[in-house]
Structure formats: structure tokens, C-alpha cells
Design an enzyme around this catalytic site. Structure first.
Site, PDB file in Angstrom:
ATOM      1  N   CYS A 105       3.372  87.923  72.608  1.00 12.73           N
ATOM      2  CA  CYS A 105       3.882  88.781  73.699  1.00 12.73           C
ATOM      3  C   CYS A 105       3.486  88.131  74.888  1.00 12.73           C
ATOM      4  O   CYS A 105       3.566  86.912  75.169  1.00 12.73           O
ATOM      5  CB  CYS A 105       3.271  90.048  73.632  1.00 12.73           C
ATOM      6  SG  CYS A 105       3.808  91.474  74.651  1.00 12.73           S
ATOM      7  N   THR A 106       2.699  88.786  75.791  1.00 13.50           N
ATOM      8  CA  THR A 106       2.219  88.131  77.239  1.00 13.50           C
ATOM      9  C   THR A 106       0.981  87.356  77.142  1.00 13.50           C
ATOM     10  O   THR A 106       0.610  87.070  78.104  1.00 13.50           O
ATOM     11  CB  THR A 106       2.006  89.288  78.347  1.00 13.50           C
ATOM     12  OG1 THR A 106       1.068  90.247  77.582  1.00 13.50           O
ATOM     13  CG2 THR A 106       3.303  90.216  78.363  1.00 13.50           C
TER      14      THR A 106
END
Length: 322
Positions: A105-106
Site C-alpha cells: 500500500c502506501t
């Protein structure tokens, strides 16, 4: 099999599923003799961290005392918005020593801040793709795949895509049968192809503001086997073809042709996964006309033919591929 170590980096504001999803996958390998991983978690100072959902995670130790792992996994979360400088410094100094570097993800934002993604093709959560590309122009951000492999670097899209990536890594390390058993236990697919789009056509595109264009979007989704040329769609919207094409792209972010391609591909995938219909019938029902035309569309978008896609993901074992 040599036991490979996996170190998961923890910090305040981490997304709990980015941590637990991949860890459950790697932990699943321990049910097979000699196939387990050595799993450890660590925060900067070894103190517990609070996840974005409020869950308190207690790490095994601090990053300073952590041994160099085979696989270093950096999860995402709200904490990546304003990362601790000391965490970025630690990643810059220590991540290059790991044999495999993974972000979920981030988590890619933390690796980018540490200068570890320059010159690489990466995936991340769709909401930060533009931000990552803008703030780190040396990074090649691909907004579509659920995960990307680039040498020793592996990056995934949002949240559950980390499970897909972890399964792919286990399959690489321990073989398909072990990864498949883990996937069945977690009740997930082994495996969505890495270049499968993060979202459906309807979610990827914006919903048009004007009702005639929204009606066209609905018509395309409900009638993929119809004539979906620009001329036919423009007539349905009561606009000239030129005006329609310009307005559709302005309001949805996609050309009519691209939107039709995505809808047809999505419908074909669904029929391959959930029905026993033959490829010939599916190609006609989805507007491709012929199996060869559908095969070309699948290879272009997913890197695999319809028959292979069905073999991997079908829900019904008695499907007919003809």
C-alpha cells in the site's frame, strides 16, 4: 528449504491489515515441515505502536537491534503522511542490505522518501499514485497493477493486495502447492495476476454528471454484446459523435472506447470465474465476437489467455473451455 527471515516495520498510524495480511500468509507456510519463515516485527524504539484503526501492536524489538532480514516488509497507513525522519533514515541505511524489499500500500511512500524507489517501476494505493509520481519523478508509478515485481523490489497496491503479493512471494520461495494451500485456508484466490486492475471499470471511471452520459454508462455495463461504437453510443445520448466523445472523456476520465474495453474485460472475467459457459459463448456475450479477439484482449490487459485465467480463478471446476 532454508528458513528465510521476514522483518515487518511498525510505526504509529500503520494500517493493521497491511501488517497482519502478509504475516498470516508467511505464517501459513509453517504448517509444512521445513517451509516456515522467521517472522519478526520492530518499531524504531521497540515501543508499542497504535494502528490507524486504534489497534495496539507490540513489536518484537527495536529496529536498531534487528538483524538484516532476507525480506524487509514496509506496510502502509496514515503514518506515511508525516513519517518520522528517523524511520526514513533507518530505511535508507538498512533496507539496501535486505535480499528482498517489499512495500504494501502506501508503504511505497516511505521507501520513496528514503530514495529506494528511484529508477524502479512500482505500485501503490490508487489514492496516492499521482502524489508519488509528482513528488518523486524518478519513480515509475504504475497505477493499474495490484502488485509489481522489479528485481529485488516488490510493491503492492492497497491493503488486500499485500496478501496477493505475499502469496506470490511464497509461491516463488516454497512452490505453488504450499501457496495454494495457504490461499485456500485464508479463503482467497491463488492468485490474482499482478497486472490485474485495482478496480472494476465502473469504479475506475468517474460517474458522468449528466444523465444522458450516465445512462450510456449503464447501457454499456448491461449490454456489452451490443453495438458499442461511438456512433451508436452518441445516438443513445442524443449527441453528435464528436461532442459525445469529448464530453464522455471529460466527465469520466476515459475515452468511450477504453471504457467499453474495460467493461467487456470485466464481464468476461466474471463469466470465466463464475460460470461453466464455454469461451466461444463468453466471447459473444461480452461483445468480442470471436474467441481469438477475446484472447488478444486478455493477453494485452492481463498477460494471460482466457483459458489460463479460468484455470487459475474459476469457482466451478467443471468449466468448459471451448
Amino acid at each position: 528449504m532454508p528458513q528465510q527471515s521476514v522483518l515487518v516495520v511498525l510505526y504509529d498510524g500503520v494500517q493493521s491489515l497491511d501488517v497482519t495480511g502478509p504475516m498470516e500468509v508467511f505464517a501459513g507456510a509453517s504448517h509444512f515441515p521445513g517451509a516456515g519463515y522467521e517472522l519478526r516485527t520492530a518499531s524504531l524504539d521497540g515501543a508499542p505502536v497504535r494502528t490507524s484503526s486504534g489497534l495496539l501492536l507490540v513489536p518484537d524489538g527495536d529496529l536498531a537491534g534487528a538483524r538484516v532480514p532476507h525480506t524487509l516488509l514496509v506496510p502502509g497507513g496514515e503514518g506515511t503522511r508525516t513519517p518520522a525522519p528517523a524511520l526514513v533514515d533507518w530505511l535508507r541505511d538498512h533496507a539496501p542490505r535486505a535480499e528482498r524489499l517489499v512495500s504494501v500500500c502506501t508503504g511505497a511512500l516511505l521507501l520513496a522518501e528514503a530514495g529506494l524507489l528511484d529508477g524502479h517501476r512500482v505500485a501503490t494505493h490508487w489514492t496516492v499514485c499521482d502524489h508519488l509520481a509528482r513528488t518523486h519523478p524518478a519513480v515509475e508509478v504504475d497505477p493499474d497493477p495490484i502488485f509489481v515485481r522489479d528485481g529485488r523490489l516488490a510493491t503492492s497496491a492497497g491493503v488486500t493486495a499485500g496478501i496477493d503479493l505475499a502469496l506470490a512471494l511464497v509461491e516463488e520461495d516454497r512452490g505453488r502447492e504450499i501457496a495454494l494451500t495457504i490461499a485456500r485456508h485464508l479463503v482467497v484466490f491463488l492468485r490474482r495476476p499482478g497486472n490485474q486492475a485495482q478496480f472494476s471499470a465502473q469504479l475506475t471511471a468517474q460517474t458522468a454528471r449528466r444523465e444522458p452520459l450516465r445512462e450510456v454508462q449503464r447501457w454499456i455495463s448491461e449490454h456489452p454484446d451490443e453495438d458499442l461504437s461511438i456512433g451508436a453510443l452518441a445516438a443513445r445520448a442524443r449527441l453528435s459523435p464528436r461532442h459525445f466523445a469529448r464530453a464522455f472523456r471529460a466527465e469520466t476520465g476515459l475515452t468511450p472506447g477504453r471504457y467499453v474495453e474495460r467493461v467487456r474485460l470485466e464481464q468476461a472475467r466474471r463469466l470465466l470465474e463464475d460460470t461453466t459457459d464455454g469461451v466461444l459463448g463468453i466471447s459473444r456475450a461480452c461483445g468480442y465476437g470471436t474467441p481469438e479477439a477475446m484472447r488478444r484482449a486478455f493477453v494485452k490487459a492481463l498477460g494471460t489467455a482466457p483459458a489460463e485465467y479460468r484455470r487459475r480463478f474459476r469457482a466451478h471446476p467443471a468449466a468448459v473451455d471451448r
